[in-house]
Every structure is written in structure tokens, then in C-alpha cells.
Design an enzyme around this catalytic site. Structure first.
Site, mmCIF file in Angstrom:
data_model
loop_
_atom_site.group_PDB
_atom_site.id
_atom_site.type_symbol
_atom_site.label_atom_id
_atom_site.label_comp_id
_atom_site.label_asym_id
_atom_site.label_seq_id
_atom_site.Cartn_x
_atom_site.Cartn_y
_atom_site.Cartn_z
ATOM 1 C CB SER A 145 -0.881 -0.019 1.257
ATOM 2 O OG SER A 145 -1.404 1.260 1.567
ATOM 3 C CE1 TYR A 158 -4.512 -2.339 4.981
ATOM 4 C CE2 TYR A 158 -3.413 -0.279 4.402
ATOM 5 C CZ TYR A 158 -4.039 -1.454 4.029
ATOM 6 O OH TYR A 158 -4.183 -1.752 2.688
#
Length: 271
Positions: A145, A158
């Protein structure tokens, strides 16, 4: 040039393929000629996607897999070994997120995200790479990401998991390169998915994040097609251990244009 991106005769295993980007990755790879093995925690959730891929003329095997359960990973690997001669491509896509301010993150929140995104990706790769080693060939694509390289408030677990994916990718690339296996990280920027759709309902947030993206729009799923096929194919044969950001440039640290004075354009008097 077409042969560099042709995946005909190859099999790609995609985890977390019951929805979202996992399905877009599957469509792109199937469109390039690959047959698929797709997984989800509930195999029945894969049925519509299986029908879609079969309609494209590709073979597809749906399997149950919970990447947080080591026994489930081992059982999946056994079934794959029995059902498929060779897995050429692994897309480690299964993931989850808990979006909370850092003070509100619980022990269980942390474990859920890290166990799914980081630990699960490692142990799936470990099992599938065993077969790749025997064949002397493999393409492993870990899904990271923009948070692999940038920090965002409310995304502590995350971001830690995706940063870990970046580091894991480099380690596995060094470990398995001698066996003909490349390992890379595909890192999307801001794409609308089931995990973050609530953000896209906030118009102010959409305007804020769009203003930070040099291309002035958030990602469309098909923006990832070329990147995943590139990393899965012969065209990337000398690329390993890398993180490929597909983020519209947000990782450059762009800020609002109004926050900086305009740069004057010098005229060329000779034209």
C-alpha cells in the site's frame, strides 16, 4: 513485445479473491492468459467470480483459505499440490484493516490486522514457494500500500503491516532469487474498496486526498492491471525485491497547490 506479457499456460493463485482488488487482479491475469486458483474464507463467496472467469475461457479453482489459520494454509497448499502441476504466480492479496485513532487500537485489533496482512502473507508464500523452487520458477506479488512508505493517522496497525510487507518482500527476494523466483510488492494508493468505502462517502475527505495526488484523482481498479501483469510476467524477469507504487504520485508528498506560491514561467524571447 506481446510475448513478454503473455501468461498463457500459467496458473496464478490469488488470495482474498471474493471481492475488491483481488478480483481485479484476477481479471487482469486471466485477460493475459492465466488460469486461476482463487481463495476466500468462505468458498461459496467465490461462486460469482468463478463463473465470470470461466466465461472468459479460463480455468479456475475456488478454495477455502483463512490466512490467519496456519492449518488452513497447510490444507490449501496440499489441495493445490494435488490439483495443479505448477503455480507460476502468487498474488498475496488477502488483507483487512481496522481504522482507529492510535489510543483506541486494542490488542485484538492489532493482532487481527498483523496476523492477516503480514503473518498470513509470509506463510502462504512459504508454502507456495516450495513448489516454485522445485520448478525453478516463480513470481510472487505481495500486496502492499502507499502506507508501506508513508504514514497516515488512524492507520497504525495497517501501516505497520504494509511496511512489514515491503521489508518482507526484500528479504524473500534475497532468499529465493537463486531458485528463479522473483518477489515484488505492488503498492496501490487510494483506491475505493470495501475496506475504505466509508471514506469516500465523506466529500471533504475525497477533496482533501485528491488535492494531495499529483494526478488529481483517486485510483480506478483498472489502473492496477498493467502493474500486476508486468510483475507476473517475463517482462519483469530482472525485477525483484522492489515496491511498485501505483498511487497517482501521492507518495511524493504533494501538498495543496494553494499552500505554495506559483512558480513564474520564464518566456523564451527567441520563440
Amino acid at each position: 513485445m506481446k510475448s513478454l506479457f503473455d501468461l498463457s499456460g500459467q496458473t496464478a493463485l490469488i488470495t482474498g479473491a471474493s471481492r475488491g482488488l483481488g478480483q481485479y487482479f484476477g481479471r487482469a491475469l486471466a485477460g493475459a492468459g492465466a488460469d486461476l486458483i482463487v481463495t476466500s474464507r468462505r468458498c461459496e463467496d467465490l461462486a460469482p467470480f468463478v463463473s465470470e472467469i470461466e466465461a472468459m475461457g479460463r480455468k479456475v479453482i475456488p478454495l477455502e483459505l483463512d490466512v490467519r489459520d496456519h492449518g488452513s494454509i497447510l490444507r490449501m497448499a496440499e489441495v493445490v499440490e494435488a490439483a495443479c502441476d505448477q503455480v507460476h504466480i502468487l498474488v498475496n492479496n488477502a488483507g483487512c484493516n481496522v481504522r482507529k485513532p492510535a489510543f483506541d487500537v486494542s490488542w485484538d485489533d492489532w493482532n487481527l490486522v498483523l496476523d492477516t496482512n503480514l503473518r498470513g502473507s509470509f506463510f502462504v508464500a512459504q508454502q507456495i514457494a516450495r513448489g516454485m523452487v522445485r520448478h525453478g520458477y516463480g513470481r510472487i506479488i505481495n500486496i502492499g500500500s502507499v502506507t508501506s512508505v508513508s504514514g497516515f493517522a488512524g492507520l497504525g496497525p495497517y501501516g505497520a503491516s504494509r511496511g512489514g510487507i515491503k521489508q518482507l518482500t526484500m528479504s524473500l527476494a534475497d532468499d529465493w532469487g537463486k531458485y528463479g523466483i522473483t518477489v515484488n510488492c505492488l503498492a496501490p494508493g487510494w483506491f475505493r474498496t470495501e475496506q475504505n468505502k466509508v471514506l469516500y462517502e465523506d466529500r471533504a475527505w475525497v477533496e482533501y486526498i485528491t488535492d494531495r495526488i499529483p494526478l488529481k484523482r483517486t485510483g480506478e481498479p483498472h489502473d492496477l492491471d498493467g502493474a500486476v501483469v508486468f510483475l507476473a510476467s517475463e517482462s519483469s524477469r530482472y525485477v525483484t525485491g522492489q515496491t511498485l507504487l501505483v498511487d497517482g504520485g501521492v507518495s511524493t508528498g504533494a501538498t495543496r497547490a494553494t499552500s505554495r506560491p506559483a512558480v513564474p514561467i520564464e518566456k523564451d524571447d527567441e520563440k
